[in-house]
Motif scaffolding. Structure first.
Motif, PDB file in Angstrom:
ATOM      1  N   PRO A 220       0.849  -1.199   0.000  1.00  9.64           N
ATOM      2  CA  PRO A 220       0.000   0.000   0.000  1.00  9.64           C
ATOM      3  C   PRO A 220       0.879   1.242   0.000  1.00  9.64           C
ATOM      4  O   PRO A 220       1.916   1.280   0.670  1.00  9.64           O
ATOM      5  CB  PRO A 220      -0.787  -0.120   1.310  1.00  9.64           C
ATOM      6  CG  PRO A 220       0.101  -0.928   2.202  1.00  9.64           C
ATOM      7  CD  PRO A 220       0.855  -1.868   1.311  1.00  9.64           C
ATOM      8  N   GLY A 222       1.012   5.484   0.357  1.00  6.64           N
ATOM      9  CA  GLY A 222       0.556   6.845   0.603  1.00  6.64           C
ATOM     10  C   GLY A 222       1.774   7.744   0.488  1.00  6.64           C
ATOM     11  O   GLY A 222       2.040   8.345  -0.542  1.00  6.64           O
ATOM     12  N   ALA A 282      -9.281   4.143   3.745  1.00  3.13           N
ATOM     13  CA  ALA A 282      -7.851   3.857   3.853  1.00  3.13           C
ATOM     14  C   ALA A 282      -7.104   5.125   4.264  1.00  3.13           C
ATOM     15  O   ALA A 282      -6.290   5.675   3.511  1.00  3.13           O
ATOM     16  CB  ALA A 282      -7.327   3.302   2.535  1.00  3.13           C
ATOM     17  N   GLU A 283      -7.354   5.596   5.487  1.00  5.92           N
ATOM     18  CA  GLU A 283      -6.836   6.893   5.920  1.00  5.92           C
ATOM     19  C   GLU A 283      -5.313   6.931   5.956  1.00  5.92           C
ATOM     20  O   GLU A 283      -4.700   7.975   5.766  1.00  5.92           O
ATOM     21  CB  GLU A 283      -7.390   7.252   7.298  1.00  5.92           C
ATOM     22  CG  GLU A 283      -7.005   6.270   8.396  1.00  5.92           C
ATOM     23  CD  GLU A 283      -7.597   6.627   9.751  1.00  5.92           C
ATOM     24  OE1 GLU A 283      -8.508   7.473   9.809  1.00  5.92           O
ATOM     25  OE2 GLU A 283      -7.146   6.027  10.755  1.00  5.92           O
ATOM     26  N   ILE A 285      -3.196   5.858   3.850  1.00  4.91           N
ATOM     27  CA  ILE A 285      -2.568   6.120   2.551  1.00  4.91           C
ATOM     28  C   ILE A 285      -3.258   7.264   1.803  1.00  4.91           C
ATOM     29  O   ILE A 285      -3.067   7.429   0.598  1.00  4.91           O
ATOM     30  CB  ILE A 285      -2.507   4.859   1.663  1.00  4.91           C
ATOM     31  CG1 ILE A 285      -3.881   4.200   1.510  1.00  4.91           C
ATOM     32  CG2 ILE A 285      -1.491   3.870   2.216  1.00  4.91           C
ATOM     33  CD1 ILE A 285      -3.893   3.036   0.519  1.00  4.91           C
ATOM     34  N   THR A 332      -6.862   0.449   6.056  1.00  6.74           N
ATOM     35  CA  THR A 332      -5.703   0.710   5.199  1.00  6.74           C
ATOM     36  C   THR A 332      -4.946  -0.582   4.933  1.00  6.74           C
ATOM     37  O   THR A 332      -4.491  -0.837   3.815  1.00  6.74           O
ATOM     38  CB  THR A 332      -4.756   1.729   5.856  1.00  6.74           C
ATOM     39  OG1 THR A 332      -5.455   2.964   6.029  1.00  6.74           O
ATOM     40  CG2 THR A 332      -3.525   1.976   4.986  1.00  6.74           C
TER      41      THR A 332
END
Length: 369
Positions: A220, A222, A282-283, A285, A332
């Protein structure tokens, strides 16, 4: 300790100067560091059962702040997909891999205070390891951060500052505080020691798989700290002659906040102007403008990988599916499983083996509605 250098313009700084970014271009630092030779599978027996067992490849050694982080299990989900259970780390997220490096560095530099910003997990990790190191710590988080994460930060004794606005507003507030004399900015984005912690994720895979790696790593993205750590590790392992080829990197973003995916598929080397962002489960990222965007895009392209995005419904369904398999993972942390469980999509070759990280425990956010 070695020195920082800017990958954009070559500027250098002593680590002890507490200069948290390049003073010329204001970009993140990289680290002048080359792993020592000698790492071998048969040399690991009897070493510490934590990420510190890979002493040859770490820029710091002999820590006093360890909580036993690392060496998380690798378990199969399907015949081709396995999961690395980093939600079982001491503070219940993979961020412990980098946070322990920053706290150990801060302990050696002995600043007046430590400053961090986070959407939750990195701040929790920094708070825990600063508590272990006996360092005063202030963590900035955006409004709307999971109450379970803010409770965890406070429990470790950190001062919590809630910033009105989004993740970018939070970063700006923390960076203003980091610019004050005597402050150490424990930034999981700007400080490269964090990446040298997250790279141990791949070294553990290499050890657990008997000196090899899967052909695909799904991560993942971010701010890209796990992906860049993975790219760093695969480059080091290849340079040391410990793997014959590097795995493909599959970067996963939430469709609602996917600036890197948009840039990648447009063939751009950096972020596109005016990238849109919407609320997402998905906070962790949900980063509209990651400072290491150019490095992330280059790492994925250089590996022969790609970017995938997942919808909010896919995130919800993937969380329920993993829970039904026995893994309670935050929203996430399920993004990669959402992206790969039904294959990698049209135009992406099916991998023989892929590993996904379960990055954070479900207790941090609860089940998605």
């Amino acid at each position: 300790m070695t020195t920082y250098h800017c990958p954009q313009d070559g500027t250098r700084s002593a680590v002890s100067a507490l200069t948290w970014r390049c003073p010329v271009c204001h970009g993140p630092w990289d680290l002048d560091f080359t792993p020592a030779p000698g790492l071998a599978l048969n040399a690991l027996s009897g070493r510490a059962n934590s990420l510190w067992r890979y002493e040859e490849i770490l820029p710091l050694s002999a820590p006093s702040v360890s909580l036993g982080e690392g060496r998380t299990p690798l378990v199969p989900l399907t015949d081709t997909v396995s999961a690395k259970l980093d939600h079982l780390m001491p503070t219940l997220s993979f961020k412990d891999r980098g946070a322990v490096m920053l706290a150990e560095l801060a302990r050696r530099l002995n600043p007046d205070r430590v400053v961090a910003d986070s959407s939750g997990n990195a701040g929790t990790s920094i708070a825990a390891y600063c508590a272990r190191a006996g360092l005063p710590c202030t963590v900035y988080v955006p409004e709307g951060t999971s109450p379970k994460k803010t409770e965890q930060i406070r429990a470790h004794g950190a001062r919590l500052v809630t910033v009105p606005g989004d993740r970018e507003a939070t970063a700006l507030a923390a960076r203003a505080a980091a610019g004050e004399p005597g402050a150490f900015y424990a930034s999981h984005v700007f400080n490269p020691y964090f990446l040298h912690g997250t790279k141990t994720y791949v070294y553990e895979l290499w050890e657990d798989l008997g000196g090899r790696l899967p052909d695909t790593l799904a991560v993942p993205v971010g701010n890209g700290t796990l992906l860049l750590g993975a790219a760093l590790a695969t480059a080091e392992l290849h340079a040391l002659g410990l793997i014959a080829s590097r795995p493909r990197l599959i970067a996963v973003q939430a469709e609602a906040v996917a600036p890197l995916a948009a840039a990648f598929h447009a063939g751009a080397d950096d972020l596109l102007p005016g990238a849109a962002a919407a609320p997402t489960l998905a906070e962790g990222i949900a980063i509209p403008r990651p400072p290491r965007a150019r490095q992330i895009l280059a790492a994925v392209r250089g590996s022969g990988g790609t970017f995938l995005t997942v919808t909010e419904d896919e995130i919800r369904d993937a969380q329920r599916d993993l829970a039904a398999r026995g893994f309670y993972v935050e929203t996430t942390g399920v993004a990669c499983w959402a992206a790969v469980r039904d294959g990698l999509g049209q135009g992406v070759d099916r991998p023989r083996s892929v590993v996904v990280p379960l990055c954070g425990a479900g207790l941090k956010t609860g089940m998605a509605g």
